[in-house]
Design a protein around this motif. Structure first.
Motif, PDB file in Angstrom:
ATOM      1  N   SER A  18       0.830  -1.209   0.000  1.00  0.00           N
ATOM      2  CA  SER A  18       0.000   0.000   0.000  1.00  0.00           C
ATOM      3  C   SER A  18       0.863   1.257   0.000  1.00  0.00           C
ATOM      4  N   ALA A  19       1.991   1.205   0.712  1.00  0.00           N
ATOM      5  CA  ALA A  19       2.904   2.357   0.713  1.00  0.00           C
ATOM      6  C   ALA A  19       3.447   2.607  -0.692  1.00  0.00           C
ATOM      7  N   MET A  20       3.823   1.539  -1.396  1.00  0.00           N
ATOM      8  CA  MET A  20       4.290   1.703  -2.776  1.00  0.00           C
ATOM      9  C   MET A  20       3.170   2.242  -3.656  1.00  0.00           C
ATOM     10  N   SER A  21       1.965   1.710  -3.471  1.00  0.00           N
ATOM     11  CA  SER A  21       0.828   2.160  -4.266  1.00  0.00           C
ATOM     12  C   SER A  21       0.546   3.644  -4.040  1.00  0.00           C
ATOM     13  N   GLN A  22       0.635   4.080  -2.776  1.00  0.00           N
ATOM     14  CA  GLN A  22       0.412   5.498  -2.458  1.00  0.00           C
ATOM     15  C   GLN A  22       1.454   6.377  -3.140  1.00  0.00           C
ATOM     16  N   LEU A  23       2.708   5.929  -3.160  1.00  0.00           N
ATOM     17  CA  LEU A  23       3.777   6.689  -3.797  1.00  0.00           C
ATOM     18  C   LEU A  23       3.538   6.800  -5.308  1.00  0.00           C
ATOM     19  N   LEU A  24       3.162   5.676  -5.930  1.00  0.00           N
ATOM     20  CA  LEU A  24       2.891   5.676  -7.363  1.00  0.00           C
ATOM     21  C   LEU A  24       1.721   6.599  -7.705  1.00  0.00           C
ATOM     22  N   THR A  25       0.691   6.563  -6.864  1.00  0.00           N
ATOM     23  CA  THR A  25      -0.478   7.414  -7.104  1.00  0.00           C
ATOM     24  C   THR A  25      -0.120   8.889  -6.940  1.00  0.00           C
ATOM     25  N   ALA A  26       0.660   9.189  -5.918  1.00  0.00           N
ATOM     26  CA  ALA A  26       1.055  10.586  -5.674  1.00  0.00           C
ATOM     27  C   ALA A  26       1.868  11.147  -6.829  1.00  0.00           C
ATOM     28  N   GLU A  27       2.648  10.294  -7.468  1.00  0.00           N
ATOM     29  CA  GLU A  27       3.472  10.728  -8.599  1.00  0.00           C
ATOM     30  C   GLU A  27       2.755  10.563  -9.937  1.00  0.00           C
ATOM     31  N   GLN A  28       1.457  10.280  -9.888  1.00  0.00           N
ATOM     32  CA  GLN A  28       0.584  10.206 -11.066  1.00  0.00           C
ATOM     33  C   GLN A  28       1.031   9.149 -12.077  1.00  0.00           C
ATOM     34  N   VAL A  29       1.592   8.052 -11.568  1.00  0.00           N
ATOM     35  CA  VAL A  29       1.967   6.950 -12.449  1.00  0.00           C
ATOM     36  C   VAL A  29       0.741   6.308 -13.101  1.00  0.00           C
ATOM     37  N   PRO A  30      -0.376   6.087 -12.370  1.00  0.00           N
ATOM     38  CA  PRO A  30      -1.564   5.524 -13.045  1.00  0.00           C
ATOM     39  C   PRO A  30      -2.020   6.348 -14.242  1.00  0.00           C
ATOM     40  N   GLN A  31      -2.005   7.681 -14.108  1.00  0.00           N
ATOM     41  CA  GLN A  31      -2.411   8.526 -15.219  1.00  0.00           C
ATOM     42  C   GLN A  31      -1.444   8.405 -16.393  1.00  0.00           C
ATOM     43  N   LEU A  32      -0.149   8.288 -16.066  1.00  0.00           N
ATOM     44  CA  LEU A  32       0.868   8.127 -17.109  1.00  0.00           C
ATOM     45  C   LEU A  32       0.674   6.818 -17.866  1.00  0.00           C
ATOM     46  N   VAL A  33       0.437   5.728 -17.102  1.00  0.00           N
ATOM     47  CA  VAL A  33       0.225   4.425 -17.733  1.00  0.00           C
ATOM     48  C   VAL A  33      -1.041   4.445 -18.581  1.00  0.00           C
ATOM     49  N   SER A  34      -2.101   5.044 -18.060  1.00  0.00           N
ATOM     50  CA  SER A  34      -3.361   5.117 -18.797  1.00  0.00           C
ATOM     51  C   SER A  34      -3.189   5.875 -20.103  1.00  0.00           C
ATOM     52  N   ALA A  35      -2.529   7.016 -20.035  1.00  0.00           N
ATOM     53  CA  ALA A  35      -2.327   7.816 -21.241  1.00  0.00           C
ATOM     54  C   ALA A  35      -1.463   7.076 -22.256  1.00  0.00           C
ATOM     55  N   THR A  36      -0.442   6.366 -21.765  1.00  0.00           N
ATOM     56  CA  THR A  36       0.449   5.628 -22.659  1.00  0.00           C
ATOM     57  C   THR A  36      -0.286   4.496 -23.360  1.00  0.00           C
ATOM     58  N   LEU A  37      -1.055   3.723 -22.607  1.00  0.00           N
ATOM     59  CA  LEU A  37      -1.776   2.599 -23.199  1.00  0.00           C
ATOM     60  C   LEU A  37      -2.820   3.076 -24.210  1.00  0.00           C
ATOM     61  N   LEU A  38      -3.547   4.133 -23.838  1.00  0.00           N
ATOM     62  CA  LEU A  38      -4.594   4.626 -24.738  1.00  0.00           C
ATOM     63  C   LEU A  38      -4.010   5.295 -25.976  1.00  0.00           C
ATOM     64  N   SER A  39      -2.745   5.735 -25.878  1.00  0.00           N
ATOM     65  CA  SER A  39      -2.093   6.307 -27.059  1.00  0.00           C
ATOM     66  C   SER A  39      -1.637   5.225 -28.035  1.00  0.00           C
ATOM     67  N   LEU A  40      -1.438   4.016 -27.510  1.00  0.00           N
ATOM     68  CA  LEU A  40      -1.026   2.905 -28.373  1.00  0.00           C
ATOM     69  C   LEU A  40      -2.163   2.439 -29.260  1.00  0.00           C
ATOM     70  N   SER A  41      -3.374   2.424 -28.694  1.00  0.00           N
ATOM     71  CA  SER A  41      -4.533   1.959 -29.447  1.00  0.00           C
ATOM     72  C   SER A  41      -5.805   2.395 -28.725  1.00  0.00           C
ATOM     73  N   ASP A  42      -6.854   2.602 -29.487  1.00  0.00           N
ATOM     74  CA  ASP A  42      -8.148   2.875 -28.880  1.00  0.00           C
ATOM     75  C   ASP A  42      -9.067   1.663 -28.950  1.00  0.00           C
ATOM     76  N   ASN A  43      -8.478   0.518 -29.306  1.00  0.00           N
ATOM     77  CA  ASN A  43      -9.226  -0.735 -29.398  1.00  0.00           C
ATOM     78  C   ASN A  43      -9.203  -1.445 -28.048  1.00  0.00           C
ATOM     79  N   PRO A  44     -10.356  -1.614 -27.391  1.00  0.00           N
ATOM     80  CA  PRO A  44     -10.372  -2.271 -26.070  1.00  0.00           C
ATOM     81  C   PRO A  44      -9.771  -3.670 -26.094  1.00  0.00           C
ATOM     82  N   ILE A  45      -9.927  -4.397 -27.203  1.00  0.00           N
ATOM     83  CA  ILE A  45      -9.382  -5.757 -27.285  1.00  0.00           C
ATOM     84  C   ILE A  45      -7.862  -5.724 -27.160  1.00  0.00           C
ATOM     85  N   VAL A  46      -7.239  -4.762 -27.860  1.00  0.00           N
ATOM     86  CA  VAL A  46      -5.776  -4.649 -27.828  1.00  0.00           C
ATOM     87  C   VAL A  46      -5.297  -4.205 -26.448  1.00  0.00           C
TER      88      VAL A  46
END
Length: 427
Positions: free
Chosen positions: A288-316
């Motif tokens: 949970s401490a690692m998760s809090q650090l990742l969230t504070a540094e906006q890693v989830p948003q970075l990963v989301s933006a990166t994945l959605l930039s690769l494709s807009d196809n939900p299957i992919v």
């Protein structure tokens, strides 16, 4: 930079065989220091303490204790007899008995490792005597053990519900029933195909027991699932309250009804459960401490933006997420993986229009496969220890089961109704 330090430190510590909870905690500490956090120790300690200060998480130690009481209370033997009465007559029936018993025991105990140990100690030697392949016997037990993580009650579902705030535990429990049964069915079909091909267990003499006595002997144990799930779904009590009721019922069965645990041995069972609880909750706190650090540094948003930039196809996108989680599962236990990667991948899934309950089942099914894979697969190591087999040889015997598990994972991923059908009936 902090992310590079976090990843490199974590991998290096794992390679040095540092226990995973300490590896997660130390890597988090080093990454936080690299960010110039002057109150790093205080902040991490606070995150760890707050993460386990949860009423919902109280269900985990109670379910662990209930599982240990059941394991020491003669549950495995009675479930094996019941499974033998159901499927023992079928050629290759002992492999089916093994898988079915793992499903029943895992759903009651909530622990895949406990299922491997308890069922394996009885059925692996028995299958060896009947000339089933030694590595196959361990592989069957290892693969069957993870079904209990999908069939409720499941500690993994409780952990996911805590991280994915707003997700109902009762809905998750309902969502896991059909995928768990589907996984068990596919594994049993795989067993039949292998047994037919290699000639295992074609003589079924002596493999069956009378159904009626076997059923009534196992019935009190099976009622635990009915009481716990029925009470939760009927709204009589919460999952945490249900876990406490499970302990009381297990205690009555083990010490009064079955009389398998003398009162003088009860403190040892409780102490073993306390040690397991300490390990699990320390994993929860560090992750949970690692998760809090990742969230504070906006890693989830970075990963989301990166994945959605690769494709807009939900299957992919879902294919990429599944591959990433399968890789994660090979070197990380399921509890810390859920805590760390749920905040990263859940926002992506929601952006794709995926139900959080569906994603939770996908996540747990995916990471459960990692419990059976080297180099860190807990169930694989326990199975090899119980069956006195080599990991490399058992891993080869596991290949058909890996294929079966991945096929089920694909079905769970791309057919939402498998997970969402039952919860929709109770809305």
């Amino acid at each position: 930079m902090f992310l590079a330090i976090l990843i490199i430190a974590f991998i290096c510590l794992l390679l040095l065989e540092v226990p995973i909870a300490f590896a997660v905690g130390i890597a988090t500490l080093l990454a936080a220091i690299s960010l110039g956090d002057t109150d790093v120790l205080q902040n991490i300690a606070s995150d760890m303490a707050n993460s386990v200060s949860s009423f919902t998480l109280l269900a985990i130690p109670f379910f662990i204790l209930a599982g240990d009481l059941m394991g020491a209370g003669g549950l495995a033997r009675r479930l094996i007899n019941f499974a033998s009465a159901l499927v023992g007559r079928i050629p290759g029936g002992l492999s089916l008995v093994n898988t079915l018993t793992c499903m029943l025991f895992g759903s009651i105990s909530g622990s895949a490792a406990a299922a491997v140990s308890s069922i394996g100690n009885t059925l692996i030697p028995e299958m060896n005597k009947k000339n089933y392949g030694k590595d196959f016997n361990v592989a069957v037990t290892t693969a069957g053990s993870i079904t209990g993580l999908l069939i409720p009650p499941s500690n993994s579902m409780i952990v996911y519900a805590v991280v994915a705030s707003g997700v109902s535990i009762s809905s998750l429990f309902l969502a896991g029933i059909v995928p768990g049964l589907l996984l068990g069915f596919v594994l049993m079909v795989t067993c039949l195909i292998i047994c037919k091909k290699k000639g295992y267990g074609q003589d079924t003499a002596g493999q069956t027991v009378a159904f009626v006595p076997a059923f009534f002997s196992a019935l009190p144990s099976l009622l635990l699932v009915v009481i716990v799930l029925g009470g939760i779904f009927a709204g009589w009590f919460t999952a945490t309250e249900a876990s406490a009721i499970a302990v009381v019922w297990s205690l009555l069965l083990a010490c009064v009804f079955y009389r398998e645990i003398p009162l003088r041995e009860l403190p040892a069972v409780i102490a073993r459960s306390a040690r397991t609880t300490g390990v699990v909750l320390f994993l929860v706190a560090a992750s949970s401490a690692m998760s809090q650090l990742l969230t504070a540094e906006q890693v989830p948003q970075l990963v989301s933006a990166t994945l959605l930039s690769l494709s807009d196809n939900p299957i992919v996108i879902l294919l990429i997420i599944n591959i990433a989680l399968l890789l994660v599962g090979t070197f990380m236990d399921i509890t810390p993986a859920i805590l760390i990667f749920t905040p990263i991948f859940l926002p992506v899934a929601i952006d794709l229009g995926m139900d959080p309950i569906h994603f939770g089942i996908l996540l747990i099914a995916n990471l459960s496969i990692g419990l059976c894979t080297p180099p860190v697969g807990t169930c694989l190591f326990v199975g090899c220890s119980v069956g006195k087999a080599k990991i490399a040889e058992v891993s080869r015997a596991m290949l058909p089961f890996y294929i079966a598990m991945i096929l089920v994972l694909v079905a769970i991923t791309y057919i939402p109704s498998i997970s969402l059908w039952l919860p929709s009936l109770f809305e």
